[in-house]
Every structure is written in structure tokens, then in C-alpha cells.
Design a protein around this motif. Structure first.
Motif, PDB file in Angstrom:
ATOM      1  N   GLY A  98       0.868  -1.211  -0.008  1.00 34.75           N
ATOM      2  CA  GLY A  98      -0.088  -0.061   0.058  1.00 34.75           C
ATOM      3  C   GLY A  98       0.756   1.210  -0.087  1.00 34.75           C
ATOM      4  N   GLY A  99       2.116   1.171  -0.300  1.00 30.73           N
ATOM      5  CA  GLY A  99       3.127   2.304  -0.029  1.00 30.73           C
ATOM      6  C   GLY A  99       3.039   3.036   0.984  1.00 30.73           C
ATOM      7  N   GLY A 158      -2.350   5.309   0.519  1.00 32.70           N
ATOM      8  CA  GLY A 158      -3.664   4.725   0.936  1.00 32.70           C
ATOM      9  C   GLY A 158      -4.888   6.004   0.785  1.00 32.70           C
ATOM     10  N   ARG A 159      -4.376   7.137   1.333  1.00 28.50           N
ATOM     11  CA  ARG A 159      -5.255   8.048   1.379  1.00 28.50           C
ATOM     12  C   ARG A 159      -5.630   8.677   0.015  1.00 28.50           C
ATOM     13  NH1 ARG A 159      -2.295  12.031   3.710  1.00 28.50           N
ATOM     14  NH2 ARG A 159      -1.714  12.722   1.879  1.00 28.50           N
ATOM     15  N   ASP A 160      -4.679   8.805  -0.827  1.00 29.68           N
ATOM     16  CA  ASP A 160      -4.821   9.517  -2.083  1.00 29.68           C
ATOM     17  C   ASP A 160      -4.977   8.679  -3.239  1.00 29.68           C
ATOM     18  OD1 ASP A 160      -4.452  11.840  -0.655  1.00 29.68           O
ATOM     19  OD2 ASP A 160      -2.326  12.138  -1.316  1.00 29.68           O
ATOM     20  N   ILE A 206      -1.533   0.539   3.548  1.00 28.45           N
ATOM     21  CA  ILE A 206      -2.598  -0.545   4.060  1.00 28.45           C
ATOM     22  C   ILE A 206      -3.154  -0.082   5.407  1.00 28.45           C
ATOM     23  CG2 ILE A 206      -2.731  -2.782   4.708  1.00 28.45           C
ATOM     24  CD1 ILE A 206      -2.392  -2.361   1.620  1.00 28.45           C
ATOM     25  N   LEU A 207      -2.286   0.584   6.235  1.00 25.25           N
ATOM     26  CA  LEU A 207      -2.524   0.846   7.733  1.00 25.25           C
ATOM     27  C   LEU A 207      -3.900   1.935   7.509  1.00 25.25           C
ATOM     28  CD1 LEU A 207       0.436   1.041   9.745  1.00 25.25           C
ATOM     29  CD2 LEU A 207      -1.427  -0.650  10.261  1.00 25.25           C
ATOM     30  N   GLN A 208      -3.426   2.815   6.659  1.00 27.66           N
ATOM     31  CA  GLN A 208      -4.484   4.031   6.506  1.00 27.66           C
ATOM     32  C   GLN A 208      -5.679   3.423   5.717  1.00 27.66           C
ATOM     33  OE1 GLN A 208      -5.975   5.842   3.940  1.00 27.66           O
ATOM     34  NE2 GLN A 208      -6.180   7.824   5.360  1.00 27.66           N
ATOM     35  N   PHE A 209      -5.783   2.588   5.079  1.00 29.64           N
ATOM     36  CA  PHE A 209      -6.874   1.856   4.263  1.00 29.64           C
ATOM     37  C   PHE A 209      -7.603   1.013   5.260  1.00 29.64           C
ATOM     38  CE2 PHE A 209      -8.500  -1.164   1.190  1.00 29.64           C
ATOM     39  CZ  PHE A 209      -9.516  -0.614   0.718  1.00 29.64           C
ATOM     40  N   LEU A 210      -6.874   0.339   6.125  1.00 23.08           N
ATOM     41  CA  LEU A 210      -7.733  -0.624   7.040  1.00 23.08           C
ATOM     42  C   LEU A 210      -8.133  -0.063   8.429  1.00 23.08           C
ATOM     43  CD1 LEU A 210      -5.260  -3.997   6.773  1.00 23.08           C
ATOM     44  CD2 LEU A 210      -7.681  -3.314   5.584  1.00 23.08           C
ATOM     45  N   ILE A 232      -5.248   4.692  -3.021  1.00 19.86           N
ATOM     46  CA  ILE A 232      -6.290   3.565  -2.883  1.00 19.86           C
ATOM     47  C   ILE A 232      -7.560   3.920  -2.881  1.00 19.86           C
ATOM     48  CG2 ILE A 232      -6.545   1.298  -1.266  1.00 19.86           C
ATOM     49  CD1 ILE A 232      -3.512   1.286  -0.843  1.00 19.86           C
ATOM     50  N   ARG A 233      -7.984   4.779  -1.836  1.00 15.53           N
ATOM     51  CA  ARG A 233      -9.168   5.340  -1.590  1.00 15.53           C
ATOM     52  C   ARG A 233     -10.004   5.891  -2.894  1.00 15.53           C
ATOM     53  NH1 ARG A 233     -10.786   4.875   3.660  1.00 15.53           N
ATOM     54  NH2 ARG A 233      -9.156   4.430   5.172  1.00 15.53           N
ATOM     55  N   THR A 234      -8.945   6.417  -3.579  1.00 22.81           N
ATOM     56  CA  THR A 234      -9.572   7.073  -4.693  1.00 22.81           C
ATOM     57  C   THR A 234     -10.216   5.918  -5.784  1.00 22.81           C
ATOM     58  OG1 THR A 234      -8.426   9.112  -4.771  1.00 22.81           O
ATOM     59  CG2 THR A 234      -8.980   8.318  -6.795  1.00 22.81           C
ATOM     60  N   ARG A 235      -9.255   4.957  -5.867  1.00 25.23           N
ATOM     61  CA  ARG A 235      -9.656   3.688  -6.448  1.00 25.23           C
ATOM     62  C   ARG A 235     -10.881   2.929  -6.398  1.00 25.23           C
ATOM     63  NH1 ARG A 235     -10.286   2.121 -11.210  1.00 25.23           N
ATOM     64  NH2 ARG A 235     -10.064  -0.077 -11.745  1.00 25.23           N
ATOM     65  N   VAL A 236     -11.068   2.792  -4.985  1.00 25.34           N
ATOM     66  CA  VAL A 236     -12.080   2.356  -4.278  1.00 25.34           C
ATOM     67  C   VAL A 236     -13.417   3.077  -4.676  1.00 25.34           C
ATOM     68  CG1 VAL A 236     -13.627   1.670  -2.170  1.00 25.34           C
ATOM     69  CG2 VAL A 236     -11.216   1.044  -2.397  1.00 25.34           C
ATOM     70  N   GLU A 237     -13.307   4.419  -4.587  1.00 20.62           N
ATOM     71  CA  GLU A 237     -14.406   5.284  -5.037  1.00 20.62           C
ATOM     72  C   GLU A 237     -14.745   5.227  -6.271  1.00 20.62           C
ATOM     73  OE1 GLU A 237     -13.143   9.191  -4.001  1.00 20.62           O
ATOM     74  OE2 GLU A 237     -13.267   8.744  -1.602  1.00 20.62           O
ATOM     75  N   GLU A 238     -13.671   4.927  -7.158  1.00 20.07           N
ATOM     76  CA  GLU A 238     -13.973   4.974  -8.721  1.00 20.07           C
ATOM     77  C   GLU A 238     -14.771   3.812  -8.886  1.00 20.07           C
ATOM     78  OE1 GLU A 238     -10.090   7.183 -10.355  1.00 20.07           O
ATOM     79  OE2 GLU A 238     -10.144   4.965 -10.429  1.00 20.07           O
TER      80      GLU A 238
END
Length: 363
Positions: free
Chosen positions: A35-36, A41-43, A74-78, A45-51
């Protein structure tokens, strides 16, 4: 119904974050490998989930090893997981897996936040394929293959038992160093870059590929990187190597075992440790045939990744090289956007803009 197999190389700054999609075009399956850093994660991974939208199911989440630039996103995401996100399996080798390695029982050890999150919220899916044990080679060094939903086969190329034993023995030191690095980054301090190379090797003037490829090699010996999960992802007859930050000797041994009569043929190779000179040697490159080679790094925190020696070893000793993929254009990699070099070695260089993913399609 047509199928796809593609890799999105997210802008993870100095780290790795790879979003894999495979299966029917209308409803592909998803795998996330690392997750880098936190911003990834913030900018991204979450953007891809929203898409894509929710509900969204990941067949697999892989955190290759204990390293800030693989774990933080990954921590930011989970830690603030959007509603509707589920996982079929989550691969990460923490202290719970280390307890089963070695001959002597060991007591409670300080873990990291990721392990605590997995215990609390994802215990049933943590290393489910291995029944909760480590995702690694067998004790005798043989590879292990798992199949997940949708027909994706994952062959584990590393870590070896020896590297997990070292992580187990050095656990306290590794966790202390991880915590110190995390604190330093939170305070805005520049993190030191790991470089086991030979001083003075940075070339001046024109790139001399043979000289760089043949330069003295010293293998990475950091304990966390040695414990990195390295994989072959095979779907619909196409293969991608995802090497985390693994030791090249471990990956090479595994490749020799599964391809004893010649080079291992892949479609894509994501090089280990962001193209560090200490994680790609001529021996490993000589075992591989692949058209596309991915370097994930912006060279930040004094890492200067990818190192020129690694790129040169790919061009000099790899086979079938047609495309070098960099998810950023930096002063450390723009030397490969050179018409004479591209004509001589028959490749093209693809650069991301540092803001959006670079998509690699396996055809």
C-alpha cells in the motif's frame, strides 16, 4: 465474455502499491499488493475504491513485509475501512506466524499495528490459504502454489525458512527500527536510504550498460527485506512476478526449481526493492524472459531508486525486454529515455506522471 489481466502501478512515492485486476471485463476480481506510504492509501487506494464503488471484494490483500513504504498505506486503508469492503484472504507474516518458526517456543512479543488490526477485525482471513501459518517456501525450499477464486494461481517464490528464522531472532530489533522510522517520518524527518553499493559507481556522461551490469554486486542483507513475500501471479496463461523487496538469491533458487531447463518465461516483472542495485543481479536477470519490467519508486528519502546498475542488468542479461515502466519520471530514471540506448537494446521507456496509476495490461 472477454477476460482481462492488468496491473495498476499506483504512485506510491518511494514504495510499492500494485492493484491487480483479472477475470471478466464487466466484473473483474481484485488483488492489492502492498500500500505504499500513508499518502498512497489516502490519495490513491481510496480514490480507486471510490471509482469502482462498493461493495468491493478483494480476493487477496498481500503485505509483503515489515517496511514503512509497503505497510503505511495499508494501515491508512484498514484503520478506516470504507463500508462494503471485504477480503477473501490477507497475506502478512507477523509475530503470530514467527512463533511457529524454529524449535523453541517464544513468548509474547511486541507487534505492529497491522497485526493488531488483523487479529481484531480479519482473523479468519489472515493467511487463510496457509491455515494461519507463514506464507513462505516449504522448509525444504520447495515452492508453494495457491489458487484463489477466479482461477488465479499464486506461486510463492520466497521467503525461505532461513529468512523467517532470522526475522524471528531479530524481531525486537526489527520492530524497534520500524517504530523509530515511523516516528521520524511522522515528525517530517528525512529517512536514510539503504545503499549497500560501491561508492563512486554513479556514472557520469553516457550510460555504459555492460559496465554497469558487470559492476560489483553485493546482495541486500536487511532482515525485513529478506522476509519479503515474492510471488508469481498466473492467470489465463499469463504470468506476472511480484518480488516485493526480496533477496535475488532466494528468488533465483525458486525459479531454477520451477524452470530447470531454461529461463522462466513471464509477461511482467515488478523488480524487487524498487530497482535497488542490491536486489537485482545478473544471475537473477539471466533466469528471466519477460517483455515488461516495472520499477516502482520516485527515488525519495535518499534511496535514489531505481539504481542504474539494476536497469542495466535487466537490459544486458534479461531476455525479451521490450518495455521499462517507471511510475515516476525523475533524475534517477530519465537517463533511460534515450533514443540511442532504446535503439541499441530494443526497448521503450514508459513514465507515469506521479499523479495517476500506470496501467500494464498482460495480453
Amino acid at each position: 465474455m472477454s477476460n482481462i489481466y492488468r496491473i495498476q502501478v499506483l504512485p506510491a512515492q518511494r514504495g510499492d502499491a500494485l492493484w491487480v485486476e483479472y477475470g471478466p471485463v464487466e466484473a473483474p476480481k481484485h488483488i492489492l499488493i502492498d500500500g505504499g506510504i500513508t499518502a498512497t492509501g489516502r490519495d490513491h487506494i481510496r480514490t480507486r475504491v471510490e471509482e469502482i464503488g462498493t461493495p468491493l471484494h478483494f480476493e487477496l490483500l498481500v503485505v509483503t513485509h515489515i517496511d514503512l513504504d509497503h505497510i503505511q498505506g495499508i494501515l491508512q486503508f484498514l484503520e478506516d475501512l470504507p463500508d462494503g469492503i471485504t477480503f477473501g484472504d490477507i497475506w502478512f507474516n507477523g509475530w503470530d506466524q514467527m512463533k511457529a518458526i524454529g524449535l523453541e517456543p517464544m513468548g509474547v512479543k511486541e507487534g505492529i499495528r497491522l497485526s493488531e488490526i488483523l487479529k481484531k477485525k480479519h482473523k479468519a482471513t489472515w493467511n487463510k490459504a496457509a491455515n494461519g501459518k507463514a506464507i513462505a517456501l516449504e522448509a525444504d525450499g520447495s515452492v508453494v502454489t495457491y489458487t484463489i477464486d477466479g482461477g488465479m494461481e499464486l506461486t510463492v517464490l520466497g521467503p525461505a525458512h532461513e529468512q523467517l528464522v532470522k526475522l524471528r531472532e531479530r524481531w525486537d530489533d526489527v520492530i524497534e527500527e520500524f517504530g523509530a522510522a515511523e516516528e521520524a517520518e511522522d515528525n517530517g524527518q528525512e529517512l536514510p536510504g539503504l545503499d549497500l553499493g560501491i561508492p563512486g559507481l554513479e556514472p557520469m556522461g553516457p550510460i555504459d550498460v555492460p559496465a554497469l551490469a558487470e559492476s560489483k554486486f553485493k546482495e541486500d542483507d536487511t532482515v525485513p527485506n529478506g522476509s519479503s513475500i515474492g510471488l508469481v501471479l498466473e492467470y489465463d496463461g499469463k504470468r506476472a512476478l511480484m518480488l516485493g523487496d526480496a533477496y535475488p538469491s532466494v528468488i533465483a533458487n525458486s525459479l531454477r526449481s520451477i524452470s530447470p531447463n531454461g529461463r522462466f518465461k513471464a509477461d511482467v516483472v515488478k523488480l524487487a526493492h524498487h530497482g535497488s542495485r542490491n536486489n537485482t543481479d545478473r544471475a537473477l536477470a539471466s533466469l528471466l524472459s519477460a517483455q515488461t519490467w516495472i520499477f516502482s519508486s520516485n527515488g525519495a528519502s535518499n534511496t535514489k531508486h531505481p539504481h542504474k546498475e539494476s536497469v542495466a542488468r535487466v537490459l544486458h542479461d534479461g531476455k525479451g525486454v521490450k518495455t521499462l515502466v517507471f511510475n515516476y519520471r525523475t533524475g534517477f530514471n530519465d537517463v533511460w529515455d534515450d533514443a540511442e540506448l532504446m535503439e541499441e537494446f530494443g526497448y521503450e521507456a514508459v513514465y507515469g506522471d506521479g499523479e495517476s496509476p500506470v496501467t500494464v495490461t498482460l495480453k
